[in-house]
Each structure stands twice: as structure tokens, then as C-alpha cells.
Design a protein around this motif. Structure first.
Motif, PDB file in Angstrom:
ATOM      1  N   SER A 207       0.824  -1.208   0.000  1.00 42.02           N
ATOM      2  CA  SER A 207       0.000   0.000   0.000  1.00 42.02           C
ATOM      3  C   SER A 207       0.856   1.255   0.000  1.00 42.02           C
ATOM      4  O   SER A 207       0.500   2.266  -0.623  1.00 42.02           O
ATOM      5  CB  SER A 207      -0.917   0.009   1.227  1.00 42.02           C
ATOM      6  OG  SER A 207      -1.848  -1.040   1.179  1.00 42.02           O
ATOM      7  N   ARG A 208       1.992   1.193   0.695  1.00 41.70           N
ATOM      8  CA  ARG A 208       2.827   2.387   0.799  1.00 41.70           C
ATOM      9  C   ARG A 208       3.414   2.792  -0.543  1.00 41.70           C
ATOM     10  O   ARG A 208       3.760   3.963  -0.753  1.00 41.70           O
ATOM     11  CB  ARG A 208       3.930   2.194   1.841  1.00 41.70           C
ATOM     12  CG  ARG A 208       4.999   1.186   1.482  1.00 41.70           C
ATOM     13  CD  ARG A 208       5.979   0.975   2.630  1.00 41.70           C
ATOM     14  NE  ARG A 208       7.093   0.131   2.216  1.00 41.70           N
ATOM     15  CZ  ARG A 208       8.274   0.584   1.783  1.00 41.70           C
ATOM     16  NH1 ARG A 208       8.478   1.900   1.739  1.00 41.70           N
ATOM     17  NH2 ARG A 208       9.227  -0.243   1.414  1.00 41.70           N
ATOM     18  N   TRP A 210       1.684   2.788  -3.391  1.00 38.26           N
ATOM     19  CA  TRP A 210       0.654   3.616  -4.009  1.00 38.26           C
ATOM     20  C   TRP A 210       0.572   4.982  -3.327  1.00 38.26           C
ATOM     21  O   TRP A 210       0.334   5.996  -3.990  1.00 38.26           O
ATOM     22  CB  TRP A 210      -0.690   2.898  -3.964  1.00 38.26           C
ATOM     23  CG  TRP A 210      -0.749   1.733  -4.901  1.00 38.26           C
ATOM     24  CD1 TRP A 210      -0.706   0.411  -4.576  1.00 38.26           C
ATOM     25  CD2 TRP A 210      -0.820   1.790  -6.324  1.00 38.26           C
ATOM     26  NE1 TRP A 210      -0.762  -0.370  -5.699  1.00 38.26           N
ATOM     27  CE2 TRP A 210      -0.828   0.456  -6.793  1.00 38.26           C
ATOM     28  CE3 TRP A 210      -0.878   2.824  -7.253  1.00 38.26           C
ATOM     29  CZ2 TRP A 210      -0.906   0.142  -8.149  1.00 38.26           C
ATOM     30  CZ3 TRP A 210      -0.947   2.519  -8.605  1.00 38.26           C
ATOM     31  CH2 TRP A 210      -0.963   1.190  -9.048  1.00 38.26           C
ATOM     32  N   GLU A 211       0.764   5.011  -2.035  1.00 38.25           N
ATOM     33  CA  GLU A 211       0.740   6.291  -1.326  1.00 38.25           C
ATOM     34  C   GLU A 211       1.879   7.191  -1.798  1.00 38.25           C
ATOM     35  O   GLU A 211       1.698   8.392  -2.022  1.00 38.25           O
ATOM     36  CB  GLU A 211       0.830   6.041   0.177  1.00 38.25           C
ATOM     37  CG  GLU A 211      -0.420   5.367   0.728  1.00 38.25           C
ATOM     38  CD  GLU A 211      -0.228   4.834   2.131  1.00 38.25           C
ATOM     39  OE1 GLU A 211       0.879   5.012   2.693  1.00 38.25           O
ATOM     40  OE2 GLU A 211      -1.171   4.236   2.678  1.00 38.25           O
ATOM     41  N   GLN A 253      -5.649  -1.533  -2.899  1.00 40.48           N
ATOM     42  CA  GLN A 253      -4.503  -0.738  -2.456  1.00 40.48           C
ATOM     43  C   GLN A 253      -4.396   0.553  -3.261  1.00 40.48           C
ATOM     44  O   GLN A 253      -4.183   1.642  -2.704  1.00 40.48           O
ATOM     45  CB  GLN A 253      -3.213  -1.550  -2.583  1.00 40.48           C
ATOM     46  CG  GLN A 253      -3.063  -2.647  -1.548  1.00 40.48           C
ATOM     47  CD  GLN A 253      -1.763  -3.419  -1.706  1.00 40.48           C
ATOM     48  OE1 GLN A 253      -1.054  -3.275  -2.712  1.00 40.48           O
ATOM     49  NE2 GLN A 253      -1.436  -4.246  -0.729  1.00 40.48           N
ATOM     50  N   ALA A 257      -5.314   4.389  -1.474  1.00 39.80           N
ATOM     51  CA  ALA A 257      -4.335   5.484  -1.478  1.00 39.80           C
ATOM     52  C   ALA A 257      -4.938   6.727  -2.132  1.00 39.80           C
ATOM     53  O   ALA A 257      -4.781   7.850  -1.633  1.00 39.80           O
ATOM     54  CB  ALA A 257      -3.060   5.055  -2.198  1.00 39.80           C
ATOM     55  N   ARG A 260      -7.449   8.419   0.280  1.00 38.33           N
ATOM     56  CA  ARG A 260      -6.813   9.177   1.366  1.00 38.33           C
ATOM     57  C   ARG A 260      -6.252  10.505   0.867  1.00 38.33           C
ATOM     58  O   ARG A 260      -6.199  11.485   1.614  1.00 38.33           O
ATOM     59  CB  ARG A 260      -5.705   8.344   2.010  1.00 38.33           C
ATOM     60  CG  ARG A 260      -6.214   7.233   2.922  1.00 38.33           C
ATOM     61  CD  ARG A 260      -5.090   6.619   3.732  1.00 38.33           C
ATOM     62  NE  ARG A 260      -4.185   5.845   2.909  1.00 38.33           N
ATOM     63  CZ  ARG A 260      -4.342   4.571   2.609  1.00 38.33           C
ATOM     64  NH1 ARG A 260      -5.418   3.902   3.042  1.00 38.33           N
ATOM     65  NH2 ARG A 260      -3.465   3.915   1.870  1.00 38.33           N
TER      66      ARG A 260
END
Length: 596
Positions: A207-208, A210-211, A253, A257, A260
């Protein structure tokens, strides 16, 4: 006749559920996991939904509501434009088929220079582009033409995308495709993130990642992330086909992202399974419903695919188009191409209620045509729902005896009243569209009688006819250059009819017409526009309807002179001109004929 229709699909875990139609076994439908799935985790399950309705459009809407409700998704079509800039504002595209797709107009011109020239030309000519779609030419590709480094190439944008964003005051819809095995982000290649890497494709697992990726792009000015080549990634990655859960995790995922970060996602080159999966991904706001554009091709036929998008509260996205026929087409991708159906392309893009983003060469834009789709500030004037193919056409394709060609309907809703729209193109024979066939578009506020009208431009171009349960719209046989666009309007309380801004494709667009109020004595229509914008609102009056209401009728007929035009007797059409004040809103008032 409106036939009963049934829609069936996977309801949960659609990425690895498939349906098989087997005639040899009693004409059976079967659902199950993809045969390629190698293992299934304990507790894994999927559900199937069956939904029925009177007609295909109704069945699709009922099905979509069930899918969204099952996943707790409150996505509403009317709210999409509030979060997705490309659904509310005019854009400029460099997608496939656009003049500047892998071509800058000259071997001596950089992409940065070409895009700055587009922005300067638009500003000088009052063409209100508000964002740009940048396609796959802006980033570095690697093995199998996949994405190696998703950032602006130094030879394409020497000063970076943020510089272009600040210089043009435009946001971006940024294109992305599948990941290359040599992507710089994978740990296998010296990067910082976990990837699955196969021979031709790669897939991020964190996930990080995509963030990081989407936050960085947001800092460049991105508001919409376009995930293209979805079916290639899905079918090309063995891991996605062999896992019962990985494909869902990949899309969740990405979507989480974006959510958010307050970004929107377009799904492109997607299968229905991707679209159904979007019910778990609120940040997905639109899906491509057409093939790629090439000048002169028929990718405008989106009446069926738009049903799928609308059912799941997604905006249909028709690909780009040219607004002039000839574009000095020396592009290496499409040499000698011409677009003979510019009006059809622009009208259909508007009636998708999705993006409207032409892709003309500098000095090659028909501004007048573009402004049929938007205000002078670039606010798109959409209907309330996308135009979709009418049930009668689908029934004729299955059972015969009905209209052959493209016949679509839509509606616009303001203050609880509805204006229905009918589009016809390549219709092989005349067909009368009854008010019953438009019942779902006309809604519960329809009183049984009203008017239908057609034409673009001033009052003397508009034809008005009465419609009722016994008299429908006489749609004639037509092609692509002579397509037909009809509207149906209700009577107001005093017998007057608001025809709206007939210089636009959607004459009573909710973005333009904010409210309609009428009594026996007056009509008030509140409109929105850019300060200084000229807006002509048209009304129709039938003398027979107005009997018994002398105050309103008398004042109008005494005051109107050259702005009142005869149409097929006994109808009269009245034009009231407004110049929008600095506040951005104005009220058109009858019988005073004032705008304040």
C-alpha cells in the motif's frame, strides 16, 4: 412493449469469478472460480446476484444498486463531479487519436513547448481548458513497453510537470499502464518496494507504494489518475490469474491510497469484472466506455457501455475528438486523417455526462462548437444522467420489429422537474418515440402532456410540437452528419414551457439552470454562469393553454416584439437575454421579461 430483463453477475470477489453459458447442458449458466486459480484460502467465498426489471435499462439500474449496496458504497452519480474535476470542467487531451499523441508538431519542438503553446493558444482565444490529459508519452517505458519510471522524462518536460502545472494553471489527468519487469521501484531492481516480477509484467504488493506514487503525482498537479491497460495487466500477470485474492488486493490498495489523498481514478481498458470491483473502491469515479479515438472512427457508439457505467454510479468516458475536420494531419500516428463528424463527437461527449476533452492542433479548434458543451468559464453543461441506448432498440435486435440504429435517451432534472432528451444517429427508418418509452426519464413529475422541440441556436431555428400519451416524437431516419437531438419539456404551472438555452447541446443543464419556480402569475428561473457571460433563455407559449390566465399571458404578448418568433401555430417562442453579473447567478423573470 417493454420486455422483462434479467441481469446476473458476480457480486463479491468478481476479479476471479467467471460465468459460463453452456447450451449443451440445458442452456445453463454456471459461475465459479477461474480455472487458473491454483489455491483458495480457507474461508474464501463469492456471491452471485440476479436482478430483474421491466426493460434492460431498468434491470441494469436495479442490478447496480444491489451491487453498490452490498459493498456499502454510497457513490452517487450526481456527486461525482464534486470530487472529479474532469467531470465538471472542459479539458484538453493528448490521448491516442489526439494531434499531440507521441508527436509535438515538429521534430524541433519539445513536449513542454507544445503543451505551453496549447495553453497559450487557448488563453488567447478564450477556450476555457481547465485541465490536461497527459498520455503514456510523458514517462519512461521499459521491457514489454511497460512502465519503468512513472515520472516526467527529462527530454519531454525538462522543467518537470509541476512547472507546467504552475505555468498553465491547469491540473492533470495522468495516464499509467502496466508495470515493466525492470521498473525502478521494485526491490529486485534496486528500488524500495515489494513487487512481484515476472517475465513480461510486474505488480506492486505494498500500500505504501501507491501512497508514495500518487502523493508525488498530486504534488505535480494531478487530480485524476488514469489506470489504463487493466485487462493486459490482469491477463498478463500469472500471479493475478493464479491467486483467488491478489487482483482484488491490487485494486483496493490503489483505490485506498487515492481516497486518502482526495484523488479520483479512471479505469480504462477494463473488463466488467474490474468495473464491478470498483464497488469496493469509492475513489473510482469514471470508466472508459469507448475504444481509442481515431479521426473518423465510430468510437462514439457508447449507448450500451454507458448503461454499465451508470448502473454503478460511474461516469462514462468517451475518448477524445477533434472539433475541426482537417488538422494539417502530418502526425506519424494518423497521417492524412480527417474528422467529418465533429458535431456528433462533441454532442455525444457531452451526453455521456463524463469528460469533454478535445485534442486539436494549435489554431485548429472550433470554439463555437466547444462552447455548446460548457459555459465560457469551462463548466460542463451535462444532463443529469448519461444517454443510454433505448430498450426498443435492444428489443428489436433480439425480437425484430423496432428501430434499427442508434436511439438513446437521457434527462435533466431541475427543481423536481425533468426535461427528457432523445438522440438518434444512423437510424434506418423513421420511428415515433412515445412518452411511455420515455417514462423513466420523464419521472413522476410528468403530467402526461408537454412539448417536444429540436434545433440548435436562436428561436427561429427551434421547432416545437405538442406531445401526449397519444402523440410522440417523430424521429426521422438519419445518419451521422444529420443526427437528431430532441428534448421534451413539461408545462409549468401557468402553461408556459422552459425550452432553456438552445445554443447548448443540453438546453436545461442543472449546472446552468439552478432552479425553476412558477405560479399562475410568474415564472422565475435562476441561472449560473461566468461573470459577463451572455445567456439566452427560451420559453414557449401556447395561446390555447394560456386561456384563463390573462395576467401573465397579456403582459407577455403586450411586451414582446421582435424577440418573439412564430413556430408551428399556435406556439410562440420567447427569448430573454441575460448578462451574468459578478455574483455568477441571475434570475430570469416572466412576465417582466427581466434578468436580475
Amino acid at each position: 412493449r417493454r420486455q422483462a430483463a434479467v441481469v446476473m453477475s458476480a457480486l463479491t470477489n468478481p476479479m476471479t469469478v467467471s460465468m459460463v453459458h453452456t447450451r449443451a447442458r440445458g442452456n445453463a449458466l454456471s459461475w465459479g472460480l477461474l480455472g487458473s486459480v491454483a489455491s483458495v484460502p480457507a474461508g474464501h467465498s463469492f456471491e452471485v446476484v440476479v436482478s430483474a426489471g421491466r426493460g434492460v435499462n431498468a434491470a441494469m439500474r436495479s442490478w447496480g444498486a444491489l451491487v453498490l449496496a452490498r459493498h456499502g458504497n454510497r457513490r452517487a452519480f450526481g456527486g461525482l463531479a464534486l470530487r472529479d474535476k474532469s467531470l465538471s470542467q472542459l479539458g484538453y487531451s493528448t490521448d491516442n487519436g489526439g494531434y499531440y499523441y507521441y508527436w509535438t508538431g515538429s521534430n524541433e519542438t519539445s513536449y513542454e513547448e507544445a503543451m505551453l503553446q496549447v495553453a497559450a493558444y487557448a488563453k488567447e482565444n478564450d477556450i476555457p481548458y481547465r485541465y490536461m490529459l497527459l498520455d503514456s508519452w510523458f514517462y519512461t517505458q521499459g521491457i514489454n513497453a511497460g512502465v519503468k519510471d512513472w515520472s516526467a522524462r527529462s527530454d519531454v518536460f525538462p522543467n518537470g510537470l509541476q512547472h507546467l502545472h504552475e505555468a498553465t494553471n491547469m491540473s492533470f489527468q495522468l495516464h499509467n499502464r502496466y508495470w515493466a519487469p525492470d521498473t525502478v521501484y521494485a526491490k529486485q531492481n534496486g528500488g524500495s518496494y515489494e513487487f512481484l516480477v515476472e517475465e513480461q509484467y510486474a505488480l506492486p504488493l505494498e500500500s505504501r507504494f501507491w501512497e508514495f506514487l500518487l502523493a508525488r503525482a498530486k504534488s505535480w498537479g494531478m487530480s485524476v489518475y488514469e489506470q489504463d491497460w487493466l485487462h493486459n495487466e490482469f491477463e498478463g500477470m500469472h500471479a493475478l490469474l493464479e491467486s483467488a485474492t491478489l487482483a482484488r488486493t491490487w485494486l483496493l490498495q490503489m483505490g485506498d491510497a487515492a481516497e486518502r489523498l482526495g484523488l479520483s481514478i479512471q479505469y480504462c481498458m477494463c473488463y466488467p469484472r474490474h468495473v464491478i470491483q470498483s464497488a469496493e473502491v469509492p475513489s473510482v469515479t469514471q470508466m472508459r466506455v469507448s475504444q481509442d479515438y481515431t479521426a473518423g472512427n465510430d468510437q462514439w457508439r457508447v449507448g450500451i457501455t454507458s448503461m454499465l457505467a451508470y448502473a454503478l454510479a460511474l461516469a462514462p468516458s468517451k475518448d477524445t475528438f477533434w472539433t475541426t475536420e482537417a488538422q494539417n494531419s502530418d502526425t506519424p500516428k494518423h497521417p492524412g486523417a480527417t474528422e467529418p463528424y465533429t458535431e456528433l463527437q462533441a454532442m455525444v461527449a457531452t451526453y455521456t455526462a463524463g469528460p469533454v476533452a478535445p485534442s486539436d492542433i494549435v489554431n485548429g479548434t472550433n470554439r463555437e462548437l466547444l462552447l455548446r458543451s460548457c459555459t465560457t468559464a469551462g463548466d460542463l453543461l451535462h444532463p443529469s444522467r448519461p444517454a443510454t441506448i433505448m430498450d426498443a432498440v435492444l428489443e428489436a435486435r433480439v425480437f425484430g420489429d423496432g428501430p434499427t440504429g442508434e436511439l438513446w435517451s437521457s434527462y435533466s432534472e431541475v427543481s423536481g422537474l425533468r426535461w427528457a432528451h432523445v438522440i438518434a444517429a444512423e437510424l434506418k427508418a423513421p420511428h415515433e418515440v412515445s412518452m411511455r418509452a420515455l417514462s423513466s426519464d420523464l419521472g413522476e413529475s410528468w403530467r402526461g402532456e408537454g412539448v417536444a422541440y429540436t434545433g440548435i441556436g436562436p428561436a427561429d431555428n427551434i421547432t416545437v410540437i405538442p406531445v401526449s400519451p397519444r402523440r410522440g416524437i417523430p424521429v426521422g431516419a438519419c445518419g451521422k452528419s444529420d443526427f437528431q437531438l430532441w428534448h421534451v419539456a413539461p408545462f409549468l404551472n401557468n402553461g408556459w414551457v422552459l425550452l432553456g438555452e438552445t445554443s447548448k447541446w443540453v438546453p436545461v443543464a442543472p449546472r446552468r439552470v439552478l432552479s425553476v419556480y412558477s405560479t399562475d402569475a410568474e415564472v422565475r428561473v435562476q441561472i449560473h454562469g461566468a461573470p459577463g457571460e451572455n445567456v439566452n433563455m427560451l420559453f414557449a407559449n401556447n395561446i390555447q393553454v394560456q386561456r384563463g390566465q390573462p395576467t401573465l399571458r397579456g403582459a407577455l404578448h403586450d411586451a414582446v416584439s421582435t424577440s418573439q418568433t412564430d413556430v408551428p401555430a399556435p406556439w410562440k417562442v420567447l427569448t430573454v437575454n441575460c448578462v451574468v453579473p459578478e455574483s455568477g447567478t441571475a434570475t430570469v423573470m416572466l412576465p417582466s421579461l427581466k434578468c436580475g
